[in-house]
Design a protein around this motif. Structure first.
Motif, PDB file in Angstrom:
ATOM      1  N   ILE A 139      47.422  34.730  35.543  1.00  0.00           N
ATOM      2  CA  ILE A 139      47.224  36.001  34.840  1.00  0.00           C
ATOM      3  C   ILE A 139      46.549  35.752  33.485  1.00  0.00           C
ATOM      4  O   ILE A 139      45.633  36.488  33.082  1.00  0.00           O
ATOM      5  N   PHE A 140      46.986  34.721  32.794  1.00  0.00           N
ATOM      6  CA  PHE A 140      46.368  34.366  31.506  1.00  0.00           C
ATOM      7  C   PHE A 140      44.901  33.982  31.697  1.00  0.00           C
ATOM      8  O   PHE A 140      44.038  34.402  30.906  1.00  0.00           O
ATOM      9  N   ASN A 141      44.608  33.224  32.728  1.00  0.00           N
ATOM     10  CA  ASN A 141      43.220  32.824  32.997  1.00  0.00           C
ATOM     11  C   ASN A 141      42.369  34.044  33.340  1.00  0.00           C
ATOM     12  O   ASN A 141      41.225  34.163  32.889  1.00  0.00           O
ATOM     13  N   ALA A 267      40.165  34.092  40.068  1.00  0.00           N
ATOM     14  CA  ALA A 267      41.504  34.095  39.477  1.00  0.00           C
ATOM     15  C   ALA A 267      42.335  35.265  39.987  1.00  0.00           C
ATOM     16  O   ALA A 267      43.551  35.143  40.190  1.00  0.00           O
ATOM     17  N   LEU A 268      41.692  36.401  40.237  1.00  0.00           N
ATOM     18  CA  LEU A 268      42.420  37.562  40.758  1.00  0.00           C
ATOM     19  C   LEU A 268      42.938  37.309  42.167  1.00  0.00           C
ATOM     20  O   LEU A 268      44.076  37.680  42.509  1.00  0.00           O
ATOM     21  N   GLU A 269      42.135  36.665  42.994  1.00  0.00           N
ATOM     22  CA  GLU A 269      42.579  36.342  44.348  1.00  0.00           C
ATOM     23  C   GLU A 269      43.795  35.415  44.310  1.00  0.00           C
ATOM     24  O   GLU A 269      44.790  35.652  45.016  1.00  0.00           O
ATOM     25  N   ASP A 274      49.830  34.331  44.474  1.00  0.00           N
ATOM     26  CA  ASP A 274      51.028  33.883  43.767  1.00  0.00           C
ATOM     27  C   ASP A 274      52.008  35.022  43.541  1.00  0.00           C
ATOM     28  O   ASP A 274      53.225  34.819  43.525  1.00  0.00           O
ATOM     29  N   LEU A 275      51.498  36.211  43.339  1.00  0.00           N
ATOM     30  CA  LEU A 275      52.376  37.358  43.132  1.00  0.00           C
ATOM     31  C   LEU A 275      53.239  37.621  44.353  1.00  0.00           C
ATOM     32  O   LEU A 275      54.453  37.835  44.265  1.00  0.00           O
ATOM     33  N   HIS A 276      52.636  37.585  45.533  1.00  0.00           N
ATOM     34  CA  HIS A 276      53.404  37.812  46.747  1.00  0.00           C
ATOM     35  C   HIS A 276      54.350  36.653  47.038  1.00  0.00           C
ATOM     36  O   HIS A 276      55.422  36.850  47.604  1.00  0.00           O
ATOM     37  N   LEU A 291      40.204  43.861  48.765  1.00  0.00           N
ATOM     38  CA  LEU A 291      40.131  43.487  47.354  1.00  0.00           C
ATOM     39  C   LEU A 291      38.960  42.544  47.098  1.00  0.00           C
ATOM     40  O   LEU A 291      38.218  42.695  46.112  1.00  0.00           O
ATOM     41  N   ILE A 292      38.768  41.575  47.985  1.00  0.00           N
ATOM     42  CA  ILE A 292      37.655  40.629  47.829  1.00  0.00           C
ATOM     43  C   ILE A 292      36.323  41.354  47.925  1.00  0.00           C
ATOM     44  O   ILE A 292      35.382  41.090  47.160  1.00  0.00           O
TER      45      ILE A 292
END
Length: 1230
Positions: A139-141, A267-269, A274-276, A291-292
């Motif tokens: 998220i920071f990246n 980074a979003l992918e 990681d979120l899931h 999303l992609i």
């Protein structure tokens, strides 16, 4: 060698003194009491040396200078007493200082996973492996990359507008003029100091993070990581900013920071993955791909916008907005042309971007379409938000067929209050093509969701939101060859659902009764074989019980067949809309006025006044439902009433009328019934599918000669016999406490000598052996002594008897033959209802089990206690087996669907063998009542098939018409089903579906079929209307007669009418015989319409009328126009006659070959020219006809019987009857 206790104590004391003398008073040597100690007689200890050998020990021992104690070789079992423990002070020292015996052991302490304790592994754990910390890093990246792109936009917007190169618009020469390109504007930009400082800080952080992640993810090939696209982009966007810190002149150099959008996309992918992982929920691949795709489009547009804007600074100097407008128009393939790049670098960039889009976007769309197709197969997910805001149920099946799906949907959505429910189907197989088409219909596409998955996976249960479901239906696959394996799968599914969602109500369908106790925890369980065999058994004593129960558990409005020209179809279709409903007595307008009255009184008057049939009740403090508890049950306000009606009371409107019409006709105010109190008004029900019943137009019967006619006061017989009123409160002196037991007592007292010896061997009791766990105990007729297994074999004699066929046994009642593949445990439920204690002993029919495979001893042990139950190995396609088991002496043949034929290459061909075999028996034995079970209900149209029967073709068209109207009972007009001759267990699936709305349907069905016996609850039986009972005339008067005399509640009529099928009509008719029959018919005019049972020879009037109808129909047919046609017709008749004779000769020859007498075979006695149907809860003014069979719910004979008059005591029953002084036989049979 044994040592005395004193010697051992001395040894221990010497060892302690030795330790103190050694200069270590606080340290005790473990060797003194664990290895060897040499102690002198004076108490001094020897110096510690190496352990002496065995010879030295013996030598010192013989010298009497001391004792050598070797504890290692001392056996404690040889010591007389236990060795006392060490003093507490030594034990405490040992605890503090530890055991020193292993101080010289070569032990090595091993530490595990030391590689994870290194600094690199700890960093890798924080940045990569740990889900939550890795998510924070990503998220920071992602935020860093977005910030760098935002800073680029700020720098562009903050940059002062530069003058464009002087060129004429639209000149193609200027578009390609290299000399006029200002290259300085491409390589150098105006960057203010604050923006530069922020960009440098962001670049340093990004550079350090990239180098750290590259170091942590290094796996031996440095070049592979250096040439990655993400690494190259990071170096392009960060290293120049770091250089500008040291080289001040390069601070205005152009750096393509906008390329960080691609790094932000990556980074979003990773962040979504990681979120899931962190929240431990599965994510949809479809969501990721969408999303992609969206991120790719945004990155292409953003890259093109920034690149063209920057390059055009050297040319036309386009603004950022115009560059965005140009990219959108270009990528959408519109291409207005009002904004175009003017210099070749920007034009080259446009070409590159278009090429990249042509390569990247099709790949993304292809992946998206593939995932979309896979999603269509798997069904996607049912969202958590919908599950919490909407109501849904889950249907779990092994394989979803179109018939099962439509039965479920039609029955489930037939109830108004669940129209807003959603159905989530969870099935492990791919969706069938027919199912897919059905689910695309707008009626179902908005309410039915198909998910491909397994119930045993928590992920799939989570997709279906099982924990939020209102209910879960688990259905078995009955088409499996191994039904036990299918049950095992159902059991595992039920366990999985209960483990995942313990609060979700479970509705489970099981196939075999022995597996039922595994799912006893479910809220509702339907065992297929239990219901099937019990229903087939009742079909033999109460005709068409299967049709009666099937119509009761199907939801209908009674609109079927109302447009038909046939009277029976209109009446049959209207009565089929009756169902079972419930209501609290205090809230009911039907039954509220009968508070404090007897149940029988409430049932009769509710039927008289409203046309509803009250069949059962449940106390507030009792969970058991009681069917017809009898007149001694007093209704209370808190009672729950169960009744049969077209619709429930809440959907009914009441229309009250005055009684002026009664007065005009000279009728008493009480109407047709001699009730104890006259009611001021009567009402009818006007609701969905309800037909208003006119109770005023019933004329009294003309005939007064009746067996039960009461003597007139004036001595004349013109007065119609009266019927006793139904009392509000039961009179113990007027109502029989046990009507049926009285009948049995009379039967037992009037037995002949032959029957006396047989009857004395029967007792009433509970079967000692149940073949499976969970069977309900039922009081039955049992043998006094169990029959040997050899005596159960019908076709082979033994040392106890020499009978080898059914004729030799000399049975007095007709046989019931059951043809099955194996003797399963469910077959036990076929025998129990036919041997229940309330069946009169003289009416018990012998039961013959015709089995393909011989039964095992476990099954024989369960049935050997029942009287007149036999088995024989054979099949129905073998004529010799049928003749040996006594088919010519049988009244009913039950053909059970075989498990081995349920699975076929074509599903609907599973019944092919059964249908053909039954059709053969239908031709060979036309007088036999054959009850067949089929796998598919649609195949019942082939039962008793007549290829040239116009009437059957008309019924087929009627069925299609009703199906097009959306009827759930389109098959109900098929003659075999209406007559109760064919049955499919899949028609009872609706019983489980209805239980979601009516949780009482399964207990009521089990009570009706005799699967459960609740004390005080009645049972289903039937009575036949004979000529002596025709004076009653109407169904309403019969209701009163039964309620007042024997407290029985009628619920319907089974009616049989004669019918001439067009294929059976012959044109050769004798006119003289026709005139004679016509004359007799006029003499018979005015009587009731005749109906027949299975035997027409007993009713000559029916035969005469049938012949008349046949002749009339033959006159309507055109006469043959030529001699050739007449010859053809005569040959056809001769062929038909010779075919019947040929079949008759075949049967008789086989009987002679087997040594059986042929006088019992009568080929002319058949019931093929009749049609039968069921009328559930007909209106009170329905006329009774000869040979009508009335369905009754008779009260429990043991409900109010004193303990001394229990069934096992025959003499007590006789004494009870004599004390009451009642003629129970006449009262029961009317």
């Amino acid at each position: 060698m044994q040592f005395p206790k004193e010697a051992l104590e001395g040894t221990l004391k010497s060892a302690a003194l030795h330790c103190e003398s050694a200069g270590a008073p606080t340290k005790m040597c473990s060797e003194c009491y664990t290895n060897q100690t040499f102690v002198y007689d004076d108490g001094t200890a020897h110096e510690h040396t190496a352990r002496p050998s065995l010879e030295t020990v013996q030598k010192n021992n013989s010298s009497n200078t001391g004792i050598i104690l070797d504890i290692s070789t001392l056996k404690m079992a040889e010591v007389d007493s236990e060795v006392p423990p060490l003093p507490p002070r030594y034990r405490f020292r040992d605890l503090l200082l530890g055991d020193q015996s292993f101080q010289n052991d070569d032990r090595v302490q091993v530490e595990f996973y030391v590689n994870e304790n290194t600094f690199k592994e700890r960093l890798k754990l924080f940045f990569i492996k740990n889900q939550r910390s890795s998510l924070r890093i990503r998220i920071f990246n992602f935020c860093l990359k977005l910030l760098s792109c935002l800073l680029y936009i700020v720098r562009v917007m903050d940059e002062p507008e530069a003058e464009s190169v002087d060129s004429s618009a639209g000149s193609p020469r200027n578009n390609t003029d290299f000399e006029k390109i200002s290259w300085d504007k491409i390589f150098w930009v105006n960057r203010r100091l604050p923006v530069w400082a922020i960009q440098v800080i962001v670049a340093i952080i990004s550079f350090l993070e990239t180098m750290l992640l590259t170091y942590l993810s290094y796996k031996g090939n440095i070049w592979e990581q250096i040439f990655q696209v993400s690494f190259v982009l990071e170096m392009i966007n960060t290293v120049p900013f770091i250089i500008t810190v040291f080289l001040r002149d390069l601070r205005s150099i152009f750096i393509p920071v906008f390329l960080n959008c691609w790094l932000a996309k990556s980074a979003l992918e990773n962040m979504i993955n990681d979120l899931h992982r962190a929240i431990q929920r599965t994510h949809s691949a479809m969501f990721n791909q969408v999303l992609i795709l969206i991120c790719t489009l945004l990155c292409l547009v953003f890259t093109g916008t920034c690149g063209i804007q920057h390059l055009e600074r050297a040319g036309k100097n386009l603004s950022l907005f115009k560059s965005l407008y140009f990219c959108i128009v270009t990528f959408s393939t519109v291409g207005y042309g009002d904004v175009t790049p003017r210099i070749w670098p920007s034009q080259l960039l446009v070409v590159i971007m278009i090429c990249v889009a042509l390569v990247v976007l099709p790949l993304q769309f292809e992946e998206l379409m593939y995932l979309w197709m896979e999603r269509q197969k798997s069904g996607g997910n049912y969202s958590r938000h919908r599950a919490q805001t909407e109501k849904h149920v889950v249907l779990c099946v092994s394989a979803l067929k179109i018939d099962l799906l439509m039965d479920f949907l039609n029955e489930f959505y037939a109830h108004p209050r669940i129209q807003d429910y959603y159905v989530v189907i969870l099935c492990p197989t791919e969706m069938d093509i027919q199912v897919r088409r059905i689910l695309q219909i707008p009626l179902w596409s908005q309410r039915v969701i198909y998910l491909q998955g397994s119930v045993l996976k928590d992920q799939d249960l989570l997709r279906a939101k099982m924990d939020d479901a209102e209910a879960c239906f688990i259905l078995s696959s009955r088409n499996e060859v191994d039904r036990t394996a299918a049950d095992h799968q159902t059991i595992l599914r039920a366990w999985a659902v209960k483990d995942f969602a313990p609060n979700c109500p479970l509705y489970v369908q099981i196939l075999k009764p022995e597996n039922k106790f595994h799912v006893k925890f479910a809220d509702h369980v339907v065992c297929e074989e239990e219901f099937k065999y019990a229903m087939l058994a009742l079909n033999c004593v109460c005709p068409a019980t299967s049709t009666l129960v099937t119509l009761l558990v199907h939801t209908s409005r009674g609109q079927e067949g109302q447009q038909s020209p046939e009277q029976w179809q209109r009446m049959y279709g209207r009565c089929s809309g009756n169902e079972v409903y419930h209501i609290r007595l205090g809230d009911s307008k039907f039954f509220g006025e009968y508070d404090g009255k007897s149940f029988t009184y409430a049932s009769f008057h509710a039927h008289k006044k409203y046309g509803v049939c009250l069949i059962g009740v449940k106390r507030e403090d009792n969970k058991s439902i009681l069917l017809n508890p009898g007149p001694r049950h007093i209704m209370a306000v808190s009672d729950t009433c169960y009744y049969i009606n077209i619709t429930k009371e809440e959907n009914s409107a009441f229309i009250f009328k005055q009684e002026e019409k009664h007065k005009r006709k000279g009728l008493p105010p009480g109407g047709l019934y001699d009730a104890p109190s006259s009611l001021p008004v009567h009402s009818i029900i006007a609701s969905m599918g309800t037909v208003a019943m006119d109770l005023q137009n019933t004329n009294p019967p003309d005939s007064s000669s009746s067996k039960l006619a009461l003597p007139a006061e004036n001595g004349s017989g013109s007065r119609r016999p009266s019927i006793a009123p139904v009392l509000e409160i039961a009179d113990s002196a007027a109502i029989l406490p046990c009507d049926l037991l009285g009948d049995q007592s009379e039967d037992e007292t009037t037995q002949s000598d032959d029957e006396g010896s047989l009857g004395s061997e029967y007792v009433k009791g509970y079967p000692p052996n149940s073949p499976y766990i969970g069977s309900s105990p039922t009081l039955c007729h049992l043998l006094l002594c169990k029959a040997p297994f050899c005596c159960l074999r019908l076709d082979k004699g033994c040392k106890h008897n020499s009978f080898e066929d059914a004729k030799a046994y000399g049975f007095k009642n007709k046989l019931i033959i059951v043809s099955a593949e194996t003797a399963g445990n469910g077959l036990y439920n076929f025998i129990v209802p036919l041997r229940a204690y309330y069946r009169p002993r003289k009416e018990l029919n012998p039961i013959v089990l015709l089995l393909d495979n011989p039964p095992d001893n476990h099954f024989l042990e369960a049935i050997c206690c029942f009287p007149m139950v036999y088995f024989m190995a054979g099949t129905i396609d073998n004529l010799d087996n049928l003749l040996q088991c006594g088919i010519i002496y049988a009244d009913n043949l039950v053909v059970v669907d075989k498990e081995s034929t349920m699975s076929a290459e074509e599903d609907y061909m599973a019944d092919a063998k059964t249908i053909v075999n039954v059709q053969t028996m239908f031709r060979l034995f036309p007088s036999l009542s054959i009850i067949t079970e089929l796998t598919h209900p649609s195949n019942m149209r082939f039962m008793q098939f007549r290829a040239k029967d116009c009437y059957s073709l008309a019924l087929s068209r009627l069925e299609k018409k009703e199906r097009d109207k959306g009827s759930n009972l389109a098959f109900m007009f098929r003659l075999p089903f209406a007559a109760g001759r064919v049955f499919s267990i899949s028609m009872l699936d609706t019983l489980l579906y209805q239980s979601f709305v009516k949780d009482y349907m399964i207990p009521i069905a089990r009570l009706l079929l005799g699967l459960d016996t609740t004390p005080g609850s009645g049972y289903l039986c039937a009575m036949k209307i004979s000529e002596e009972e025709l004076w009653i005339r109407t169904y309403g008067r019969l209701f009163q007669k039964l309620c007042s005399s024997s407290a029985e509640i009628p619920i319907g009529i089974y009616r049989t009418e004669s019918h001439i099928f067009s294929s059976e009509v012959s044109i050769n008719v004798d006119e003289r015989e026709d005139a004679k029959e016509r004359h007799e018919s006029w003499k018979e005019k005015g009587t009731h319409r005749n109906s027949t049972g299975s035997d027409q020879s007993e009713h000559p009037l029916l035969r005469k009328k049938s012949m008349q109808w046949a002749r009339r129909l033959s006159r309507r047919n055109p006469k043959p126009g030529s001699r050739a046609e007449r010859i053809t017709q005569q040959r056809l008749n001769l062929y038909r006659r010779s075919e019947r004779q040929e079949l008759s000769e075949l049967v008789k020859n086989r009987m002679k070959h087997l040594g059986l007498p042929t006088n019992g075979y009568d080929e002319m006695n058949d019931n093929q020219n009749t049609l039968s149907y069921v009328l559930i809860n007909p209106s009170p003014d329905t006329r009774l006809e000869l040979n009508d069979i009335v369905y009754l719910i008779r009260p429990d004979p043991l409900a109010h019987v004193p303990e001394e008059s229990a069934p096992p005591s025959t003499k007590t029953n006789v004494r009870m009857k004599q004390e009451l002084g009642m003629e129970t036989k006449d009262e029961t049979q009317l």
